[in-house]
Motif scaffolding. Structure first.
Motif, mmCIF file in Angstrom:
data_model
loop_
_atom_site.group_PDB
_atom_site.id
_atom_site.type_symbol
_atom_site.label_atom_id
_atom_site.label_comp_id
_atom_site.label_asym_id
_atom_site.label_seq_id
_atom_site.Cartn_x
_atom_site.Cartn_y
_atom_site.Cartn_z
ATOM 1 N N SER A 112 -1.511 -1.116 -4.077
ATOM 2 C CA SER A 112 -2.737 -0.555 -3.518
ATOM 3 C C SER A 112 -2.433 0.895 -3.156
ATOM 4 C CB SER A 112 -3.111 -1.366 -2.271
ATOM 5 O OG SER A 112 -4.126 -0.735 -1.551
ATOM 6 N N THR A 113 -3.413 1.790 -3.280
ATOM 7 C CA THR A 113 -3.138 3.198 -2.975
ATOM 8 C C THR A 113 -4.210 3.793 -2.067
ATOM 9 O OG1 THR A 113 -4.359 4.071 -4.875
ATOM 10 C CG2 THR A 113 -2.012 3.581 -5.209
ATOM 11 N N CYS A 114 -3.815 4.863 -1.411
ATOM 12 C CA CYS A 114 -4.726 5.744 -0.702
ATOM 13 C C CYS A 114 -4.144 7.140 -0.871
ATOM 14 C CB CYS A 114 -4.894 5.352 0.768
ATOM 15 S SG CYS A 114 -3.378 5.125 1.687
ATOM 16 N N ALA A 115 -4.955 8.161 -0.655
ATOM 17 C CA ALA A 115 -4.496 9.516 -0.946
ATOM 18 C C ALA A 115 -4.903 10.495 0.140
ATOM 19 C CB ALA A 115 -5.058 9.978 -2.290
ATOM 20 N N ARG A 117 -1.615 1.477 -9.349
ATOM 21 C CA ARG A 117 -2.578 0.360 -9.412
ATOM 22 C C ARG A 117 -2.314 -0.526 -10.625
ATOM 23 N NH1 ARG A 117 -7.803 3.931 -7.627
ATOM 24 N NH2 ARG A 117 -7.251 4.045 -5.415
ATOM 25 N N GLU A 162 -2.151 7.330 -8.736
ATOM 26 C CA GLU A 162 -2.993 6.187 -8.359
ATOM 27 C C GLU A 162 -3.142 5.215 -9.524
ATOM 28 O OE1 GLU A 162 -6.027 7.468 -4.846
ATOM 29 O OE2 GLU A 162 -6.567 8.131 -6.860
ATOM 30 N N LYS A 198 0.842 -1.203 0.000
ATOM 31 C CA LYS A 198 0.000 0.000 0.000
ATOM 32 C C LYS A 198 0.876 1.252 0.000
ATOM 33 C CE LYS A 198 -3.503 0.048 2.757
ATOM 34 N NZ LYS A 198 -4.340 0.161 3.962
ATOM 35 N N PRO A 247 0.528 2.655 5.576
ATOM 36 C CA PRO A 247 1.041 2.305 4.244
ATOM 37 C C PRO A 247 2.469 1.758 4.318
ATOM 38 C CG PRO A 247 1.192 4.658 4.573
ATOM 39 C CD PRO A 247 0.447 4.100 5.756
ATOM 40 N N LEU A 275 0.688 5.498 0.164
ATOM 41 C CA LEU A 275 -0.064 6.719 0.438
ATOM 42 C C LEU A 275 0.519 7.843 -0.400
ATOM 43 C CD1 LEU A 275 -2.011 8.583 2.035
ATOM 44 C CD2 LEU A 275 -0.232 8.727 3.800
ATOM 45 N N GLU A 333 -4.046 4.094 7.867
ATOM 46 C CA GLU A 333 -3.848 3.123 6.784
ATOM 47 C C GLU A 333 -2.571 2.294 6.923
ATOM 48 O OE1 GLU A 333 -5.947 2.519 4.283
ATOM 49 O OE2 GLU A 333 -7.374 4.104 4.728
ATOM 50 N N LYS A 392 -4.059 9.823 7.608
ATOM 51 C CA LYS A 392 -4.098 8.623 6.759
ATOM 52 C C LYS A 392 -2.933 7.684 7.055
ATOM 53 C CE LYS A 392 -7.555 9.221 3.735
ATOM 54 N NZ LYS A 392 -7.866 9.050 2.360
#
Length: 117
Positions: A28-31, A23, A19, A4, A47, A6, A45, A41
């Protein structure tokens, strides 16, 4: 399970680009779109890596990095700076890779892979 990442950047177009790129390469991503949101985050998360823009309207990438390094549970999370900013402040000169914008895709992917191997 994919690693993951971030993305902390205030520009929605950059976030969307990163992203999609990540991907497409099985991450896997989060922002987060500000440093304050980024800190929330990274705590939530957990990351494997943070891609960090330096120039943002609130406290900026340097303060995000400094604050993150003060927190035991997240302080060792690897960071890669992705920014158009020139010289980095001393807090970000110690082995923190920098990818300049516009992003060299192959350099970014190889740097990410090296940092979270």
């Amino acid at each position: 399970m994919p690693k993951k990442i971030l993305i902390v950047d205030d520009d929605p177009a950059i976030v969307a680009f990163l992203e999609d790129l990540l991907r497409d390469n099985d991450y896997s991503t989060c922002a987060a779109y500000s440093c304050a949101e980024g800190l929330e985050k990274v705590r939530k998360e957990k990351p494997d890596l943070v891609l960090l823009d330096m120039e943002m309207p609130d406290k900026g990438g340097t303060m995000f990095y400094v604050n993150m390094r003060k927190e035991g549970e997240i302080k060792d999370t690897p960071v890669v700076v992705v920014s158009g900013v020139g010289p980095r402040p001393p807090a970000l000169r110690k082995g923190i890779p920098t990818i300049e914008k516009p992003v060299n895709v192959s350099l970014l992917l190889s740097t990410v892979a090296e940092r979270i191997a």
